[in-house]
Design an enzyme around this catalytic site. Structure first.
Site, PDB file in Angstrom:
ATOM      1  N   TYR A   1       0.811  -1.221   0.000  1.00  0.00           N
ATOM      2  CA  TYR A   1       0.000   0.000   0.000  1.00  0.00           C
ATOM      3  C   TYR A   1       0.847   1.275   0.000  1.00  0.00           C
ATOM      4  O   TYR A   1       0.377   2.320  -0.418  1.00  0.00           O
ATOM      5  CB  TYR A   1      -0.903   0.041   1.247  1.00  0.00           C
ATOM      6  CG  TYR A   1      -2.202  -0.725   1.124  1.00  0.00           C
ATOM      7  CD1 TYR A   1      -2.235  -2.002   0.570  1.00  0.00           C
ATOM      8  CD2 TYR A   1      -3.391  -0.179   1.586  1.00  0.00           C
ATOM      9  CE1 TYR A   1      -3.418  -2.708   0.493  1.00  0.00           C
ATOM     10  CE2 TYR A   1      -4.581  -0.883   1.509  1.00  0.00           C
ATOM     11  CZ  TYR A   1      -4.587  -2.144   0.964  1.00  0.00           C
ATOM     12  OH  TYR A   1      -5.759  -2.837   0.887  1.00  0.00           O
TER      13      TYR A   1
ATOM     14  N   LYS B   1       4.716 -14.838   1.196  1.00  0.00           N
ATOM     15  CA  LYS B   1       4.865 -15.485  -0.113  1.00  0.00           C
ATOM     16  C   LYS B   1       6.364 -15.607  -0.370  1.00  0.00           C
ATOM     17  O   LYS B   1       6.915 -15.065  -1.345  1.00  0.00           O
ATOM     18  CB  LYS B   1       4.141 -14.642  -1.186  1.00  0.00           C
ATOM     19  CG  LYS B   1       4.055 -15.301  -2.559  1.00  0.00           C
ATOM     20  CD  LYS B   1       3.127 -16.498  -2.625  1.00  0.00           C
ATOM     21  CE  LYS B   1       3.183 -17.134  -4.007  1.00  0.00           C
ATOM     22  NZ  LYS B   1       2.382 -18.372  -4.098  1.00  0.00           N
TER      23      LYS B   1
ATOM     24  N   ASP C   1      -1.215 -18.163  -0.345  1.00  0.00           N
ATOM     25  CA  ASP C   1      -2.221 -18.917  -1.114  1.00  0.00           C
ATOM     26  C   ASP C   1      -2.739 -20.105  -0.299  1.00  0.00           C
ATOM     27  O   ASP C   1      -3.939 -20.381  -0.259  1.00  0.00           O
ATOM     28  CB  ASP C   1      -1.686 -19.341  -2.495  1.00  0.00           C
ATOM     29  CG  ASP C   1      -0.290 -19.937  -2.457  1.00  0.00           C
ATOM     30  OD1 ASP C   1       0.354 -19.919  -1.385  1.00  0.00           O
ATOM     31  OD2 ASP C   1       0.169 -20.421  -3.503  1.00  0.00           O
TER      32      ASP C   1
ATOM     33  N   ASP D   1      -5.550  -7.550   4.108  1.00  0.00           N
ATOM     34  CA  ASP D   1      -6.780  -6.973   3.578  1.00  0.00           C
ATOM     35  C   ASP D   1      -7.619  -8.064   2.923  1.00  0.00           C
ATOM     36  O   ASP D   1      -8.818  -8.199   3.184  1.00  0.00           O
ATOM     37  CB  ASP D   1      -6.438  -5.877   2.561  1.00  0.00           C
ATOM     38  CG  ASP D   1      -7.687  -5.270   1.943  1.00  0.00           C
ATOM     39  OD1 ASP D   1      -8.609  -4.940   2.700  1.00  0.00           O
ATOM     40  OD2 ASP D   1      -7.730  -5.144   0.701  1.00  0.00           O
TER      41      ASP D   1
ATOM     42  N   ASP E   1     -11.345 -10.147   4.416  1.00  0.00           N
ATOM     43  CA  ASP E   1     -12.636 -10.226   3.716  1.00  0.00           C
ATOM     44  C   ASP E   1     -13.063 -11.690   3.609  1.00  0.00           C
ATOM     45  O   ASP E   1     -14.233 -12.028   3.773  1.00  0.00           O
ATOM     46  CB  ASP E   1     -12.551  -9.617   2.303  1.00  0.00           C
ATOM     47  CG  ASP E   1     -12.993  -8.154   2.279  1.00  0.00           C
ATOM     48  OD1 ASP E   1     -12.758  -7.446   3.274  1.00  0.00           O
ATOM     49  OD2 ASP E   1     -13.573  -7.730   1.251  1.00  0.00           O
TER      50      ASP E   1
HETATM   51  C1  IPM Z   1     -10.088  -2.153   4.678  1.00  0.00           C
HETATM   52  C2  IPM Z   1     -10.481  -1.485   3.396  1.00  0.00           C
HETATM   53  C3  IPM Z   1      -9.462  -0.416   3.045  1.00  0.00           C
HETATM   54  C4  IPM Z   1      -8.123  -1.104   2.870  1.00  0.00           C
HETATM   55  C5  IPM Z   1      -9.817   0.421   1.804  1.00  0.00           C
HETATM   56  C6  IPM Z   1     -11.135   1.126   1.957  1.00  0.00           C
HETATM   57  C7  IPM Z   1      -8.722   1.402   1.477  1.00  0.00           C
HETATM   58  O1  IPM Z   1     -10.627  -2.426   2.376  1.00  0.00           O
HETATM   59  O2  IPM Z   1      -9.921  -1.446   5.695  1.00  0.00           O
HETATM   60  O3  IPM Z   1      -9.956  -3.378   4.699  1.00  0.00           O
HETATM   61  O4  IPM Z   1      -7.840  -1.651   1.797  1.00  0.00           O
HETATM   62  O5  IPM Z   1      -7.347  -1.101   3.821  1.00  0.00           O
HETATM   63 MG    MG Z   2     -10.502  -4.430   3.051  1.00  0.00          MG
END
Ligand code: IPM
Ligand code: MG
Length: 352
Positions: free
Chosen positions: A141, A191, A223, A247, A251
């Site tokens: 990032y 990785k 992975d 990140d 999710d």
């Molecule tokens: C998270 C979100 C953020 C990230 C975005 C909104 C920039 O996806 O906090 O997980 O990628 O960190």
């Molecule tokens: Mg996120």
């Protein structure tokens, strides 16, 4: 106690879920005889609209001077043009960097009542209780160089995955300490078969591990980690990983608990104010309808009470209130129920 809390509702459902969490914090303050001073500032798309930048100096300064920051969400289709010079997400990244909150803790605990809300088989979900420690101010990032150029008249784009020894050491150390306070298992996700930054990550992790002989360390390729997170999630305790890997994996982990709307996060640095936000986004499709699940933000407020204000009993009380509401079948739409944001918040407040 007295505390200054900066609220950054942001965009989409952000304002709805933040005001729900504020009601809970106010109830906590009333009961415990605490005084919380709230001040509200702009971040993300709404800041771009009002000031032309996603994070103003004024907002950053207010956050740096606060005891803690509670954020809703940033972004939305209005600001999604890939050629736009400023994006809402830049505000969030600049805030994380500006506060130096390098450690993002994302606890993932499956609630027994919600097992059916997940597409995974119930037997896979039994006993899932893990924390992802995501490095938050480095990695892909933030690495330099990043940007665009033209090569032979064709567009080229660059992002860089960069880590220094010090950045790896501090996040891994924090993860080891967290593992020590839990089931004493740490999975370092990288990785290393491909990336040089991951090979440094692995080396430093092994060095740090010497100081934590009571924690079982394993290295997992990202992975494989993605696969194991759905194949055998209960086997994980603490996971520590690079910014973007974390990140993506969180999710994925949200699928285990049944909804993105449930997961909180705490971003901590060394000293300074912590930043607390649900892991979900601004959900523009349901914004303004009063149906967003406030639990992720309310649970983030619980983390705020614990990590920034040292109010452990209050934090546990909020977490229990959410758990009991869910136990009793108080469910928002994302979980198959019918409660709106306010009604869900009332259910939680009644059990606090
Ligand atoms: C998270 C979100 C953020 C990230 C975005 C909104 C920039 O996806 O906090 O997980 O990628 O960190
Ligand atoms: Mg996120």
């Amino acid at each position: 106690m007295e505390a200054n809390i900066v609220l950054l509702p942001g965009d989409g459902i952000g304002p709805e879920v933040v005001s729900a969490a504020v009601r809970v914090l106010e109830a906590v303050a009333r009961r415990g005889g605490h005084t919380f001073h709230f001040s509200q500032h702009l971040i993300g798309g709404c800041a771009i609209d009002a000031c032309g930048t996603a994070l103003t100096d004024e907002t950053l300064k207010a956050c740096q001077q606060a005891d803690a920051v509670l954020l809703g969400a940033v972004g939305g289709p209005k600001w999604d043009d890939p050629t736009a010079p400023v994006r809402p997400e830049q505000g969030l990244l600049a805030l994380r960097k500006g506060l130096g909150v390098f450690a993002n803790l994302r606890p993932v605990k499956v609630h027994p009542r919600l097992v059916s809300a997940s597409p995974l088989r119930p037997e896979k979900l039994a006993g899932v209780d893990l924390v992802v420690v995501r490095e938050l101010t480095g990695g892909l990032y933030f690495g330099q160089p990043k940007g665009r150029s033209l090569v032979d008249g064709k567009r080229r784009a660059v992002d860089t995955l960069e880590y220094t020894e010090g950045e790896i050491e501090r996040i891994v150390e924090l993860a080891f300490r967290l593992a020590q306070s839990r089931r004493k298992k740490l999975a370092s996700v990288d990785k290393a078969n491909v990336l040089e930054s991951s090979r440094l990550w692995r080396q430093v992790t092994v060095e740090v591990s010497q100081r934590f002989p009571d924690v079982a360390l394993e290295h997992v390729l990202v992975d494989t980690a993605a696969m194991r997170l759905v194949a055998n999630p209960a086997a994980f305790d603490v996971m520590v990983t690079e910014n973007m890997f974390g990140d993506i994996l969180t999710d994925e982990a949200a699928v285990l608990v049944g909804s993105m709307g449930l997961l909180p996060s705490a971003s901590l640095g060394s000293g300074g104010p912590g930043l607390y936000e649900p892991i979900h986004g601004s959900a523009p499709d349901i914004a303004g309808q009063g149906i967003a699940n406030p639990c992720g933000t309310i649970l983030s407020a619980a983390l705020l009470l614990r990590h920034s204000l040292g109010l452990e009993a209050e934090a546990v009380a909020v977490e229990r209130a959410v758990e009991r509401a869910l136990d009793d079948g108080a469910l928002t739409r994302d979980l198959g129920g019918s409660l709106g944001t306010e009604a869900m918040t009332e259910e939680i407040l009644r059990r606090l």
